[in-house]
Design a protein around this motif. Structure first.
Motif, PDB file in Angstrom:
ATOM      1  N   GLU A  74      -7.494   1.311 -16.623  1.00 59.61           N
ATOM      2  CA  GLU A  74      -8.485   2.414 -15.873  1.00 59.61           C
ATOM      3  C   GLU A  74      -8.073   2.451 -14.628  1.00 59.61           C
ATOM      4  O   GLU A  74      -7.158   4.028 -14.610  1.00 59.61           O
ATOM      5  CB  GLU A  74      -9.744   2.778 -16.580  1.00 59.61           C
ATOM      6  CG  GLU A  74      -9.918   3.010 -17.647  1.00 59.61           C
ATOM      7  CD  GLU A  74     -11.344   3.103 -18.045  1.00 59.61           C
ATOM      8  OE1 GLU A  74     -11.826   3.689 -17.570  1.00 59.61           O
ATOM      9  OE2 GLU A  74     -12.109   2.359 -18.853  1.00 59.61           O
ATOM     10  N   ARG A  75      -7.875   1.294 -13.639  1.00 54.54           N
ATOM     11  CA  ARG A  75      -7.593   1.407 -12.326  1.00 54.54           C
ATOM     12  C   ARG A  75      -6.714   1.850 -11.990  1.00 54.54           C
ATOM     13  O   ARG A  75      -5.941   2.736 -11.201  1.00 54.54           O
ATOM     14  CB  ARG A  75      -7.437  -0.236 -11.903  1.00 54.54           C
ATOM     15  CG  ARG A  75      -9.556  -0.163 -11.433  1.00 54.54           C
ATOM     16  CD  ARG A  75     -10.259  -1.227 -11.284  1.00 54.54           C
ATOM     17  NE  ARG A  75     -10.141  -2.770 -11.674  1.00 54.54           N
ATOM     18  CZ  ARG A  75     -10.123  -3.866 -11.183  1.00 54.54           C
ATOM     19  NH1 ARG A  75      -9.950  -4.456 -10.170  1.00 54.54           N
ATOM     20  NH2 ARG A  75     -10.648  -4.908 -11.671  1.00 54.54           N
ATOM     21  N   LEU A  76      -6.001   1.262 -12.549  1.00 52.12           N
ATOM     22  CA  LEU A  76      -4.498   1.160 -12.449  1.00 52.12           C
ATOM     23  C   LEU A  76      -3.554   3.515 -12.432  1.00 52.12           C
ATOM     24  O   LEU A  76      -3.220   3.989 -12.436  1.00 52.12           O
ATOM     25  CB  LEU A  76      -3.271   0.931 -13.361  1.00 52.12           C
ATOM     26  CG  LEU A  76      -2.889  -1.076 -12.647  1.00 52.12           C
ATOM     27  CD1 LEU A  76      -2.161  -1.268 -13.956  1.00 52.12           C
ATOM     28  CD2 LEU A  76      -2.513  -0.754 -11.574  1.00 52.12           C
ATOM     29  N   ALA A  77      -4.310   3.920 -14.027  1.00 51.20           N
ATOM     30  CA  ALA A  77      -3.604   5.596 -13.819  1.00 51.20           C
ATOM     31  C   ALA A  77      -4.976   5.900 -12.662  1.00 51.20           C
ATOM     32  O   ALA A  77      -4.278   7.200 -12.801  1.00 51.20           O
ATOM     33  CB  ALA A  77      -5.030   5.133 -15.429  1.00 51.20           C
ATOM     34  N   GLU A  78      -5.814   6.250 -12.200  1.00 48.19           N
ATOM     35  CA  GLU A  78      -6.202   6.624 -11.405  1.00 48.19           C
ATOM     36  C   GLU A  78      -6.014   6.067 -10.152  1.00 48.19           C
ATOM     37  O   GLU A  78      -6.087   7.551  -9.485  1.00 48.19           O
ATOM     38  CB  GLU A  78      -7.778   5.965 -10.958  1.00 48.19           C
ATOM     39  CG  GLU A  78      -8.686   5.985 -11.936  1.00 48.19           C
ATOM     40  CD  GLU A  78     -10.231   6.054 -11.741  1.00 48.19           C
ATOM     41  OE1 GLU A  78     -10.659   5.714 -10.938  1.00 48.19           O
ATOM     42  OE2 GLU A  78     -11.417   6.308 -12.655  1.00 48.19           O
ATOM     43  N   ALA A  79      -4.964   5.003 -10.057  1.00 52.40           N
ATOM     44  CA  ALA A  79      -4.613   4.599  -8.330  1.00 52.40           C
ATOM     45  C   ALA A  79      -3.097   5.648  -8.556  1.00 52.40           C
ATOM     46  O   ALA A  79      -2.860   5.940  -7.158  1.00 52.40           O
ATOM     47  CB  ALA A  79      -4.390   2.698  -8.270  1.00 52.40           C
ATOM     48  N   ASP A 116       8.822   0.385   2.698  1.00 48.60           N
ATOM     49  CA  ASP A 116       9.360  -0.897   1.501  1.00 48.60           C
ATOM     50  C   ASP A 116       7.764  -0.990   1.480  1.00 48.60           C
ATOM     51  O   ASP A 116       8.466  -1.270  -0.193  1.00 48.60           O
ATOM     52  CB  ASP A 116       9.452  -2.221   2.328  1.00 48.60           C
ATOM     53  CG  ASP A 116      10.473  -2.772   1.759  1.00 48.60           C
ATOM     54  OD1 ASP A 116      11.132  -3.347  -0.047  1.00 48.60           O
ATOM     55  OD2 ASP A 116       9.414  -4.074   1.701  1.00 48.60           O
ATOM     56  N   HIS A 117       6.773  -0.885   1.603  1.00 41.37           N
ATOM     57  CA  HIS A 117       5.817  -1.371   1.266  1.00 41.37           C
ATOM     58  C   HIS A 117       5.339  -0.499   0.071  1.00 41.37           C
ATOM     59  O   HIS A 117       4.687   0.039  -0.518  1.00 41.37           O
ATOM     60  CB  HIS A 117       5.061  -1.917   1.498  1.00 41.37           C
ATOM     61  CG  HIS A 117       4.915  -3.692   1.844  1.00 41.37           C
ATOM     62  ND1 HIS A 117       4.282  -3.836   1.185  1.00 41.37           N
ATOM     63  CD2 HIS A 117       5.319  -4.458   3.055  1.00 41.37           C
ATOM     64  CE1 HIS A 117       4.604  -6.392   1.186  1.00 41.37           C
ATOM     65  NE2 HIS A 117       4.887  -5.258   2.883  1.00 41.37           N
ATOM     66  N   PHE A 118       5.905   1.083   0.783  1.00 40.31           N
ATOM     67  CA  PHE A 118       5.631   2.419   0.290  1.00 40.31           C
ATOM     68  C   PHE A 118       5.768   2.380  -1.297  1.00 40.31           C
ATOM     69  O   PHE A 118       5.307   3.353  -2.425  1.00 40.31           O
ATOM     70  CB  PHE A 118       5.787   3.496   1.198  1.00 40.31           C
ATOM     71  CG  PHE A 118       5.063   4.454   1.101  1.00 40.31           C
ATOM     72  CD1 PHE A 118       3.397   5.160   0.941  1.00 40.31           C
ATOM     73  CD2 PHE A 118       5.866   5.954   0.033  1.00 40.31           C
ATOM     74  CE1 PHE A 118       3.132   6.448   0.882  1.00 40.31           C
ATOM     75  CE2 PHE A 118       5.247   6.667  -0.008  1.00 40.31           C
ATOM     76  CZ  PHE A 118       3.891   7.327  -0.202  1.00 40.31           C
ATOM     77  N   GLU A 119       7.056   1.867  -0.840  1.00 43.14           N
ATOM     78  CA  GLU A 119       7.442   2.774  -2.393  1.00 43.14           C
ATOM     79  C   GLU A 119       7.645   1.687  -3.482  1.00 43.14           C
ATOM     80  O   GLU A 119       7.534   1.559  -4.519  1.00 43.14           O
ATOM     81  CB  GLU A 119       9.393   2.664  -2.004  1.00 43.14           C
ATOM     82  CG  GLU A 119       9.887   3.651  -0.413  1.00 43.14           C
ATOM     83  CD  GLU A 119      11.409   2.877   0.174  1.00 43.14           C
ATOM     84  OE1 GLU A 119      11.905   2.168  -0.535  1.00 43.14           O
ATOM     85  OE2 GLU A 119      11.625   4.273   0.216  1.00 43.14           O
ATOM     86  N   GLN A 120       7.059   0.429  -3.212  1.00 43.05           N
ATOM     87  CA  GLN A 120       7.178  -0.398  -4.133  1.00 43.05           C
ATOM     88  C   GLN A 120       5.691  -0.183  -4.495  1.00 43.05           C
ATOM     89  O   GLN A 120       5.797  -0.743  -5.847  1.00 43.05           O
ATOM     90  CB  GLN A 120       7.476  -2.131  -2.991  1.00 43.05           C
ATOM     91  CG  GLN A 120       8.526  -3.037  -2.637  1.00 43.05           C
ATOM     92  CD  GLN A 120       8.567  -4.512  -2.474  1.00 43.05           C
ATOM     93  OE1 GLN A 120       8.220  -5.182  -3.251  1.00 43.05           O
ATOM     94  NE2 GLN A 120       8.588  -4.304  -0.966  1.00 43.05           N
ATOM     95  N   SER A 122       6.599   2.474  -6.723  1.00 43.07           N
ATOM     96  CA  SER A 122       6.987   1.804  -8.245  1.00 43.07           C
ATOM     97  C   SER A 122       6.060   0.754  -9.552  1.00 43.07           C
ATOM     98  O   SER A 122       6.484   1.201 -10.613  1.00 43.07           O
ATOM     99  CB  SER A 122       8.781   0.920  -8.021  1.00 43.07           C
ATOM    100  OG  SER A 122       9.018   1.229  -7.401  1.00 43.07           O
ATOM    101  N   THR A 123       5.438  -0.245  -8.782  1.00 42.19           N
ATOM    102  CA  THR A 123       3.960  -0.822  -9.162  1.00 42.19           C
ATOM    103  C   THR A 123       3.393   0.074  -9.965  1.00 42.19           C
ATOM    104  O   THR A 123       3.388  -0.012 -11.381  1.00 42.19           O
ATOM    105  CB  THR A 123       4.085  -1.470  -8.166  1.00 42.19           C
ATOM    106  OG1 THR A 123       4.350  -2.440  -7.708  1.00 42.19           O
ATOM    107  CG2 THR A 123       2.258  -2.142  -8.822  1.00 42.19           C
ATOM    108  N   ARG A 180      -0.813  -6.854  -8.036  1.00 37.66           N
ATOM    109  CA  ARG A 180       0.641  -6.632  -6.877  1.00 37.66           C
ATOM    110  C   ARG A 180       0.352  -5.435  -5.928  1.00 37.66           C
ATOM    111  O   ARG A 180       0.542  -5.190  -5.072  1.00 37.66           O
ATOM    112  CB  ARG A 180       1.515  -6.661  -7.618  1.00 37.66           C
ATOM    113  CG  ARG A 180       2.587  -6.614  -7.018  1.00 37.66           C
ATOM    114  CD  ARG A 180       4.085  -6.598  -7.970  1.00 37.66           C
ATOM    115  NE  ARG A 180       3.802  -7.192  -9.337  1.00 37.66           N
ATOM    116  CZ  ARG A 180       4.380  -7.077 -10.424  1.00 37.66           C
ATOM    117  NH1 ARG A 180       5.399  -6.211 -10.381  1.00 37.66           N
ATOM    118  NH2 ARG A 180       4.172  -8.564 -11.312  1.00 37.66           N
ATOM    119  N   ALA A 181      -0.524  -4.025  -6.306  1.00 43.52           N
ATOM    120  CA  ALA A 181      -0.500  -2.863  -5.790  1.00 43.52           C
ATOM    121  C   ALA A 181      -1.691  -3.062  -4.659  1.00 43.52           C
ATOM    122  O   ALA A 181      -1.489  -2.883  -3.554  1.00 43.52           O
ATOM    123  CB  ALA A 181      -1.155  -2.246  -6.579  1.00 43.52           C
TER     124      ALA A 181
END
Length: 499
Positions: free
Chosen positions: A13-18, A39-43, A46-47, A67-68
């Motif tokens: 759920e946390r990942l979906a909201e993020a 670089d970190h924005f793109e990664q 992707s994550t 990782r996020a």
């Protein structure tokens, strides 16, 4: 987004909201060049995209959350915030310097820019301890393209542009660093004393001095005549803005001069062959000598402290400077050493001896200024003659014979140019009429016969000139003293009459 990933909800759920929050962001929102941020924005993107797969296990989701969070931590690092702040500040300063005016309510605008990131206090914006990436630092290189005219870039703005350059550690070593320092030196040359004073007072970290030191030691100066010439001009301007013409030497000016004094022996021929080298090295000696004279005044009043070991803490740094100057100016003459602890009479005798040593160096430095005026075709009266006069006019001690001779020769060179025939206000005329013959009221420190003869001859040249309008100040007292020295020497040398 950081709070969302730390909520007590399930990791999926946390990942979906993020992910939902991230979709409303765009890389175009990044307002400055930063490979690390990009670089970190793109990664992060992707994550979060990978995390939206269906059927993801909770353990895998937990790993993606971590990782996020790591990418977000990098994006929210204080260095990245500082880079963003510098970018905004740079854009603002670029626009206002191009406009050639101080914008309405500039202080309020600056406060607003600084307050964008409350975690970074205003005092930290220009602090190099919080460093940023090299590509991010490019926003600070505004100085290299800034006008050198104080009328175009007012001091309040120039100070900010200058401090912005030094807000990162790359300031002195990026590709355009030389151009930036040239802009600085040319601005110092063009600005008024008041404008230079504002720049100095805004430079709390002594960055101006760092630029001069770098050019004295940098390989970049090896084949760059323009840089060498302008850094020498910048050195002279900075000396004056730090108070060269004042009666006392400020701690900052003394520290700067000592740094330059230490670099002089190792300076490249690019510097030593520069037209201003002799003047600036003489200024450097003058600053150190002026400070020593003031310290000696304090020591001479401390006769009752001669048995007190505490006075040694004051004498030691003063003696260090005397030794350093003596090695350059009087290398063959030993420095009188202070025999602490000692009785008051011995201490006073030492004070007298060391004053003779220091005032001999003092007159030797004054002689260098006379030579500069004599050999220079311009109308600049080199040296802080008001302070030189004030230091020596009542001096009753002994000047070393070698120094007397140098002084007499320099006076003869000046007189040979008939300075009284030069226009009023010219350097040679001013030196002759306002200072040379007022250096002493009785000239008691003239004791060397050869020097006395030269000075007497020089004064006679003045008297014999068709445009002679009378003696100047204590010129007559000087010739009287010289004749007395010559007569006394002749009496001593006169052979005995055989009986």
């Amino acid at each position: 987004m950081s709070k969302t990933l730390c909520s007590p909800k399930a990791n999926t759920e946390r990942l979906a909201e993020a992910r939902s929050i991230f979709t409303n962001l765009s890389q175009e929102d990044i307002d400055w060049t930063s490979e690390k941020f990009t670089d970190h924005f793109e990664q992060l993107g992707s994550t979060l995209s990978y995390a939206c797969r269906s059927g993801m296990m909770e353990t895998e989701a937990a790993d993606l959350v971590q990782r996020a969070q790591e990418h977000i931590a990098q994006l929210m690092d204080m260095s990245r915030w500082k880079a963003a702040l510098i970018s905004v500040l740079s854009q603002f300063l670029l626009e206002v310097t191009r406009a050639s005016l101080v914008p309405f309510e500039m202080d309020m605008t600056l406060t607003l820019i600084y307050s964008i990131i409350p975690e970074i206090p205003k005092s930290k914006v220009f602090d190099q301890s919080l460093d940023i990436e090299e590509d991010e630092a490019q926003a600070t290189y505004l100085l290299q393209s800034t006008s050198t005219s104080p009328e175009s870039v007012l001091p309040e703005l120039f100070i900010l542009v200058f401090r912005l350059l030094f807000s990162t550690k790359q300031a002195l070593h990026f590709t355009g660093a030389v151009e930036s320092r040239l802009v600085l030196y040319k601005y110092l040359y063009n600005c008024t004393f008041y404008q230079g004073k504002l720049l100095r007072e805004g430079d709390l970290a002594c960055l101006l001095e760092q630029c001069i030191f770098l050019d004295f030691t940098s390989a970049e100066s090896a084949g760059a005549h323009d840089l060498v010439n302008w850094s020498m001009i910048g050195l002279g301007r900075l000396y004056y803005n730090l108070g060269f013409g004042e009666s006392t030497v400020s701690p900052r000016l003394l520290s700067f001069a000592k740094g330059i004094f230490g670099l002089i022996p190792t300076a490249s021929t690019n510097f030593t062959q520069d037209r201003w080298w002799f003047l600036q090295s003489t200024h450097t000696e003058r600053i150190l000598c002026k400070d020593v004279i003031k310290k000696l005044e304090h020591l001479s009043r401390g006769r009752d402290m001669a048995n007190n070991h505490d006075i040694s803490s004051f004498i030691t740094p003063t003696m260090d400077n005397i030794h350093a100057l003596g090695q350059r100016l009087l290398p063959k003459t030993p420095v009188p050493e202070c025999p602490l602890p000692c009785p008051p009479d011995v201490y006073q005798h030492w004070i007298t001896e060391v004053q003779d040593y220091v005032f001999s160096m003092h007159l030797l430095i004054a002689t260098k200024y006379i030579n500069l005026v004599t050999t220079n075709s311009g109308d600049k009266l080199f040296g802080d003659w008001a302070n030189i006069w004030n230091s020596i006019v009542l001096y009753q001690g002994h000047i070393y014979e070698m120094v007397q001779l140098h002084f007499a020769k320099s006076v003869m060179e000046l007189i040979s140019l008939r300075p009284w025939n030069h226009p009023n206000g010219s350097a040679k005329s001013n030196l002759f009429h306002d200072f040379i013959w007022d250096l002493s009221h009785n000239w008691c420190w003239i004791t060397d016969m050869e020097s006395a003869k030269l000075l007497a001859e020089a004064i006679q040249l003045h008297k014999d000139d068709p445009h002679f309008n009378g003696m100047v100040w204590y010129e007559q007292a000087c010739v009287d003293r010289c004749m007395e020295v010559i007569r006394d020497a002749e009496i001593v040398e006169e052979p005995s009459v055989s009986q």
